[in-house]
Design a protein around this motif. Sequence first.
Motif, PDB file in Angstrom:
ATOM      1  N   LEU A  45       0.821  -1.213   0.000  1.00  0.00           N
ATOM      2  CA  LEU A  45       0.000   0.000   0.000  1.00  0.00           C
ATOM      3  C   LEU A  45       0.855   1.263   0.000  1.00  0.00           C
ATOM      4  N   VAL A  46       1.941   1.269   0.778  1.00  0.00           N
ATOM      5  CA  VAL A  46       2.754   2.483   0.828  1.00  0.00           C
ATOM      6  C   VAL A  46       3.518   2.685  -0.482  1.00  0.00           C
ATOM      7  N   VAL A  47       3.975   1.604  -1.106  1.00  0.00           N
ATOM      8  CA  VAL A  47       4.637   1.729  -2.406  1.00  0.00           C
ATOM      9  C   VAL A  47       3.643   2.242  -3.448  1.00  0.00           C
ATOM     10  N   SER A  48       2.435   1.699  -3.425  1.00  0.00           N
ATOM     11  CA  SER A  48       1.411   2.161  -4.355  1.00  0.00           C
ATOM     12  C   SER A  48       1.063   3.618  -4.090  1.00  0.00           C
ATOM     13  N   GLY A  49       0.940   3.975  -2.805  1.00  0.00           N
ATOM     14  CA  GLY A  49       0.630   5.364  -2.467  1.00  0.00           C
ATOM     15  C   GLY A  49       1.712   6.320  -2.918  1.00  0.00           C
ATOM     16  N   ALA A  50       2.976   5.930  -2.711  1.00  0.00           N
ATOM     17  CA  ALA A  50       4.082   6.783  -3.145  1.00  0.00           C
ATOM     18  C   ALA A  50       4.088   6.931  -4.661  1.00  0.00           C
ATOM     19  N   ALA A  51       3.811   5.853  -5.373  1.00  0.00           N
ATOM     20  CA  ALA A  51       3.775   5.921  -6.838  1.00  0.00           C
ATOM     21  C   ALA A  51       2.636   6.819  -7.317  1.00  0.00           C
ATOM     22  N   LEU A  52       1.494   6.723  -6.670  1.00  0.00           N
ATOM     23  CA  LEU A  52       0.356   7.572  -7.053  1.00  0.00           C
ATOM     24  C   LEU A  52       0.660   9.047  -6.828  1.00  0.00           C
ATOM     25  N   ILE A  53       1.372   9.357  -5.747  1.00  0.00           N
ATOM     26  CA  ILE A  53       1.770  10.749  -5.484  1.00  0.00           C
ATOM     27  C   ILE A  53       2.686  11.255  -6.585  1.00  0.00           C
ATOM     28  N   LEU A  54       3.662  10.446  -6.967  1.00  0.00           N
ATOM     29  CA  LEU A  54       4.602  10.863  -8.006  1.00  0.00           C
ATOM     30  C   LEU A  54       3.921  10.986  -9.369  1.00  0.00           C
ATOM     31  N   ILE A  55       2.953  10.138  -9.644  1.00  0.00           N
ATOM     32  CA  ILE A  55       2.236  10.231 -10.916  1.00  0.00           C
ATOM     33  C   ILE A  55       1.373  11.480 -10.954  1.00  0.00           C
ATOM     34  N   HIS A  56       0.689  11.758  -9.859  1.00  0.00           N
ATOM     35  CA  HIS A  56      -0.247  12.888  -9.847  1.00  0.00           C
ATOM     36  C   HIS A  56       0.466  14.238  -9.808  1.00  0.00           C
ATOM     37  N   PHE A  57       1.485  14.348  -8.953  1.00  0.00           N
ATOM     38  CA  PHE A  57       2.173  15.629  -8.783  1.00  0.00           C
ATOM     39  C   PHE A  57       3.473  15.702  -9.576  1.00  0.00           C
ATOM     40  N   ARG A  58       3.736  14.654 -10.369  1.00  0.00           N
ATOM     41  CA  ARG A  58       4.924  14.582 -11.204  1.00  0.00           C
ATOM     42  C   ARG A  58       6.177  14.617 -10.334  1.00  0.00           C
ATOM     43  N   SER A  59       7.292  14.965 -10.892  1.00  0.00           N
ATOM     44  CA  SER A  59       8.558  14.843 -10.160  1.00  0.00           C
ATOM     45  C   SER A  59       8.937  16.133  -9.453  1.00  0.00           C
TER      46      SER A  59
ATOM     47  N   LEU B 241       9.781  18.437  -6.140  1.00  0.00           N
ATOM     48  CA  LEU B 241      10.528  18.115  -4.930  1.00  0.00           C
ATOM     49  C   LEU B 241       9.615  17.769  -3.758  1.00  0.00           C
ATOM     50  N   PRO B 242       8.534  18.524  -3.499  1.00  0.00           N
ATOM     51  CA  PRO B 242       7.643  18.144  -2.394  1.00  0.00           C
ATOM     52  C   PRO B 242       7.024  16.764  -2.594  1.00  0.00           C
ATOM     53  N   ALA B 243       6.638  16.448  -3.831  1.00  0.00           N
ATOM     54  CA  ALA B 243       6.041  15.137  -4.099  1.00  0.00           C
ATOM     55  C   ALA B 243       7.058  14.031  -3.863  1.00  0.00           C
ATOM     56  N   ALA B 244       8.298  14.234  -4.335  1.00  0.00           N
ATOM     57  CA  ALA B 244       9.337  13.227  -4.136  1.00  0.00           C
ATOM     58  C   ALA B 244       9.634  13.025  -2.657  1.00  0.00           C
ATOM     59  N   ALA B 245       9.711  14.130  -1.905  1.00  0.00           N
ATOM     60  CA  ALA B 245       9.988  14.032  -0.468  1.00  0.00           C
ATOM     61  C   ALA B 245       8.854  13.311   0.259  1.00  0.00           C
TER      62      ALA B 245
ATOM     63  N   ALA C  20       6.780  11.118  -1.050  1.00  0.00           N
ATOM     64  CA  ALA C  20       6.799   9.709  -1.439  1.00  0.00           C
ATOM     65  C   ALA C  20       7.876   8.945  -0.687  1.00  0.00           C
ATOM     66  N   VAL C  21       9.066   9.529  -0.573  1.00  0.00           N
ATOM     67  CA  VAL C  21      10.157   8.873   0.151  1.00  0.00           C
ATOM     68  C   VAL C  21       9.802   8.697   1.621  1.00  0.00           C
ATOM     69  N   ALA C  22       9.230   9.747   2.219  1.00  0.00           N
ATOM     70  CA  ALA C  22       8.843   9.658   3.631  1.00  0.00           C
ATOM     71  C   ALA C  22       7.778   8.585   3.835  1.00  0.00           C
ATOM     72  N   LEU C  23       6.834   8.501   2.899  1.00  0.00           N
ATOM     73  CA  LEU C  23       5.777   7.501   3.007  1.00  0.00           C
ATOM     74  C   LEU C  23       6.350   6.088   2.930  1.00  0.00           C
ATOM     75  N   VAL C  24       7.273   5.872   1.996  1.00  0.00           N
ATOM     76  CA  VAL C  24       7.858   4.542   1.845  1.00  0.00           C
ATOM     77  C   VAL C  24       8.659   4.156   3.081  1.00  0.00           C
ATOM     78  N   PHE C  25       9.470   5.068   3.594  1.00  0.00           N
ATOM     79  CA  PHE C  25      10.284   4.745   4.757  1.00  0.00           C
ATOM     80  C   PHE C  25       9.420   4.468   5.990  1.00  0.00           C
ATOM     81  N   SER C  26       8.384   5.257   6.192  1.00  0.00           N
ATOM     82  CA  SER C  26       7.510   5.021   7.336  1.00  0.00           C
ATOM     83  C   SER C  26       6.762   3.707   7.164  1.00  0.00           C
ATOM     84  N   GLY C  27       6.333   3.422   5.937  1.00  0.00           N
ATOM     85  CA  GLY C  27       5.637   2.157   5.690  1.00  0.00           C
ATOM     86  C   GLY C  27       6.520   0.953   5.903  1.00  0.00           C
ATOM     87  N   VAL C  28       7.781   1.052   5.467  1.00  0.00           N
ATOM     88  CA  VAL C  28       8.724  -0.047   5.689  1.00  0.00           C
ATOM     89  C   VAL C  28       8.907  -0.281   7.185  1.00  0.00           C
ATOM     90  N   GLY C  29       8.990   0.801   7.956  1.00  0.00           N
ATOM     91  CA  GLY C  29       9.140   0.656   9.401  1.00  0.00           C
ATOM     92  C   GLY C  29       7.952  -0.046  10.031  1.00  0.00           C
TER      93      GLY C  29
END
Length: 424
Positions: A205-219, A221-225, A227-236
């Motif tokens: 879910l967190v990988v999918s959520g991060a990908a959806l953020i990057l697709i919607h807001f494109r590349s 810097l806020p979107a990338a940050a 997405a990275v924060a979401l993935v790291f928190s989800g992994v934890g």
Amino acid sequence: MLLRTIVRSSSATWLLPLLALFVVTALGDDLTTWVTPLYWPSATGTATFAQPFIAAACAAAGAWEGARLHRGRVFDQGPVRSPLAITFPAILPVVVMGLLALLVAFATTAAAANLGLGLPDLGILAVSAAILIANTLAGAVLGRVLPGVLAAPLALIVAFIANAYPASWNIRWIRHLIASSLDSCCAVDQVIDPRALWSGAVFALVVSGAALILIHFRSTLPAAATAVALVFSGVGIAAYLARDVEYDPVVARPASELVCDNGAPRVCLWPELKAQADTITTGARAATHRLAKAGLTIAPTLTMAPEPGPGESKLGIPTQPTSSDLAAGVASGLLPQPPTCALNGEAYPAAAAHGPVSAWLYAKATGEAHLGKGRFDPRDVAFVTEKVLSQPEDVQLDWYQRNTAAMTSCADNPPIDLIPGNSQ
């Protein structure tokens, strides 16, 4: 875009037949060899052996579709629809391709398991589907930043490594993030550990959520940050959920599901063996009567539960047992379990008695003086046949009791050769 246009132009349309053929031909043996007959959770879990291959194909196709949209500069033309609304129809056929390929894998395992009425394990299927969706979306993101000829093969390689290789690592929680161990489910007395399912679901879910953020807001810097924060928190979170899960994410099946009769001894079987219950109970009781005649104490209940309780003996049989399996299953319940010291790696000299004692119990359970080939070490068969079974019944019983007593600790040497009047 019309549905027929989407289907006709999607890479998933021509990739699906190739992927299905690969699952059936290249993975067929692995999907059918280890599945537990008659057991729906096993057929479902074993089907996920194909997941890394299907996920890699989904990632590659997702990357190709993402690159097509980027190459067509669709997002640069001021479209009325959002980037997600544009991307969704392009990757939907890829997701459907992955789900259909997973269905082909399940159909293969189900046929091998000879399943009756029932349902697949919906939790396993849901997590596996979530993993496939996450790989598709991650591939689509990669396709937004690289040309398709680079994005597709790169996504294929990276996704396969990410989905397949953690299964061989010693770090247990990483295996469960991408649900790489679900294919070890399950023996008939096991069910999948729900913590492994939750761990895989959270990560997907967190990988999918991060990908959806990057697709919607494109590349941006806020979107990338984000997405990275979401993935790291989800992994934890996912790692925390899987922290105590074993390499094989299974737990004991609830004993409340057992179906017991009222005979002597009482026989408790899993529901999957209902059609064979009469044959099993007749064969199991015949074996117990022979063992009782040899002087052994028989528990009031024979059970297929993973951990027999007081007054119970383990009936270790497969879901499609033969007559010899029934005798061996009853006999195995009269063997002591290895002590904790042996399980912890300490020297266990009594392990040498396991083979001969098992062979002797099997001989007594079947009533046959000649043991069949293939079930025991030929040296143990020769020793039991020539040296033990030739002794009086009271001497054989004493030999059994002495050896099983030694098998309960790591301190005693088993008196395997102490047969009066004989030497090995």
